[in-house]
Motif scaffolding. Structure first.
Motif, PDB file in Angstrom:
ATOM      1  N   UNK A   1     -37.336  28.632  15.230  1.00 43.40           N
ATOM      2  CA  UNK A   1     -37.506  27.391  15.951  1.00 43.40           C
ATOM      3  C   UNK A   1     -38.948  27.388  16.811  1.00 43.40           C
ATOM      4  N   UNK A   2     -39.478  28.716  16.809  1.00 43.29           N
ATOM      5  CA  UNK A   2     -40.606  28.611  17.729  1.00 43.29           C
ATOM      6  C   UNK A   2     -41.825  27.975  17.178  1.00 43.29           C
ATOM      7  N   UNK A   3     -41.777  27.754  15.637  1.00 42.87           N
ATOM      8  CA  UNK A   3     -42.835  27.328  14.887  1.00 42.87           C
ATOM      9  C   UNK A   3     -42.601  25.755  14.479  1.00 42.87           C
ATOM     10  N   UNK A   4     -41.489  25.141  14.578  1.00 40.56           N
ATOM     11  CA  UNK A   4     -40.832  23.758  14.257  1.00 40.56           C
ATOM     12  C   UNK A   4     -41.510  22.833  15.252  1.00 40.56           C
ATOM     13  N   UNK A   5     -41.613  21.706  14.697  1.00 39.73           N
ATOM     14  CA  UNK A   5     -42.276  20.782  15.935  1.00 39.73           C
ATOM     15  C   UNK A   5     -40.829  19.998  16.315  1.00 39.73           C
ATOM     16  N   UNK A   6     -39.949  19.942  15.708  1.00 43.79           N
ATOM     17  CA  UNK A   6     -38.789  19.533  16.126  1.00 43.79           C
ATOM     18  C   UNK A   6     -37.897  20.261  16.345  1.00 43.79           C
ATOM     19  N   UNK A   7     -36.707  19.849  17.388  1.00 45.58           N
ATOM     20  CA  UNK A   7     -35.806  20.972  17.828  1.00 45.58           C
ATOM     21  C   UNK A   7     -34.553  21.166  16.685  1.00 45.58           C
ATOM     22  N   UNK A   8     -34.319  22.343  16.452  1.00 41.27           N
ATOM     23  CA  UNK A   8     -33.378  22.736  15.754  1.00 41.27           C
ATOM     24  C   UNK A   8     -32.115  23.483  16.214  1.00 41.27           C
ATOM     25  N   UNK A   9     -30.886  23.057  15.887  1.00 43.60           N
ATOM     26  CA  UNK A   9     -29.589  23.476  16.283  1.00 43.60           C
ATOM     27  C   UNK A   9     -29.006  24.433  15.449  1.00 43.60           C
ATOM     28  N   UNK A  10     -28.728  25.954  15.700  1.00 37.95           N
ATOM     29  CA  UNK A  10     -28.149  26.769  15.033  1.00 37.95           C
ATOM     30  C   UNK A  10     -26.625  26.925  15.228  1.00 37.95           C
ATOM     31  N   UNK A  11     -25.817  27.228  14.102  1.00 33.66           N
ATOM     32  CA  UNK A  11     -24.579  27.570  14.187  1.00 33.66           C
ATOM     33  C   UNK A  11     -24.516  29.147  14.352  1.00 33.66           C
ATOM     34  N   UNK A  12     -24.219  29.650  15.530  1.00 30.87           N
ATOM     35  CA  UNK A  12     -24.139  31.133  15.805  1.00 30.87           C
ATOM     36  C   UNK A  12     -22.658  31.607  16.057  1.00 30.87           C
ATOM     37  N   UNK A  13     -22.406  33.071  15.520  1.00 29.57           N
ATOM     38  CA  UNK A  13     -21.343  33.474  15.990  1.00 29.57           C
ATOM     39  C   UNK A  13     -20.909  33.685  17.378  1.00 29.57           C
TER      40      UNK A  13
END
Length: 241
Positions: A51-63
């Motif tokens: 996420x730190x290097x992407x220009x867009x926001x990204x959402x992860x599915x986390x445990x």
């Protein structure tokens, strides 16, 4: 708001400074619209470096365990993961897969990027394991492309069980988007889901160069843990004689 504060002010610049990530194929990330970023999972650090290097926001599915820890530490961890755009998913029980699918499709319906680790858990030995078909179900159900991603070097900076990461350079590679529109409407067919998932895992393998194991990581972990406990019991019996 806190997500952008973490990414652009508090955490993101620090991560880029410490680990100096080499970024390859960033142009393969769609500039707009929904897409799935499917990557290998080698380290706890993966949650933050990509996420730190992407220009867009990204959402992860986390445990869900990241959100249910006890005490102040648990509450702070849950707050941090939620602020970083993580969605908790209960991986236990027969409805776990449906819950993850529902949450993932909701993110994609908002034309956002969804991050998924198809292996379902971190690799405990640095190898790439068989992917679970949830990633295929989401890709076909939402009709979105899948961008394969390989984290290279993150296992070495923070292997399982290590709390403080080693400071060394890592590489993050993104492959060309995979189009599965030819399977539209076939997300209910198990054979199709398996074929799509295997294609995604092969693309990740080509990017990462890892050794591939055609078994689920969770099964291998459980077997190795059982063998370890068995060996400890044998050793304890010999010692007590």
């Amino acid at each position: 708001m806190f997500y952008h504060l973490l990414k652009h002010v508090l955490l993101g610049p620090l991560l880029r400074l410490l680990f100096r990530p080499r970024i390859e194929g960033l142009e393969n990330i769609p500039a707009h619209g929904a897409a799935i970023i499917a990557g290998n999972h080698l380290s706890f650090s993966d949650h933050f470096l990509m996420p730190a290097i992407l220009k867009r926001r990204i959402t992860f599915l986390a445990k869900a365990e990241y959100f249910t820890g006890p005490g102040i530490k648990g509450r702070l961890t849950a707050f941090f993961f939620r602020s970083a755009g993580q969605i908790p998913v209960d991986r236990s029980g027969k409805d776990a897969g449906r819950a993850a699918l529902r949450e993932g499709l909701a993110v994609l319906a908002e034309d956002e990027l969804l991050g998924i680790y198809p292996e379902g858990t971190r690799s405990h030995d640095g190898r790439l394991y068989k992917g679970k078909v949830g990633v295929a179900a989401m890709a076909l159900g939402a009709g979105v492309p899948v961008v394969p991603c390989a984290m290279v070097g993150t296992f070495e900076i923070q292997p399982p069980g290590q709390k403080i990461p080693n400071i060394r350079r890592v590489t993050i590679r993104f492959g060309r988007p995979l189009d599965f529109s030819r399977y539209a409407g076939m997300e209910g067919e198990r054979a199709v889901l398996r074929a799509v998932t295997d294609e995604i895992m092969y693309a990740i393998l080509e990017l990462s160069g890892q050794e591939y194991v055609d078994r689920y990581a969770g099964e291998v972990k459980a077997e190795e843990e059982a063998e370890r406990r068995k060996a400890e019991r044998k050793k304890a019996r010999r010692t007590s004689r």
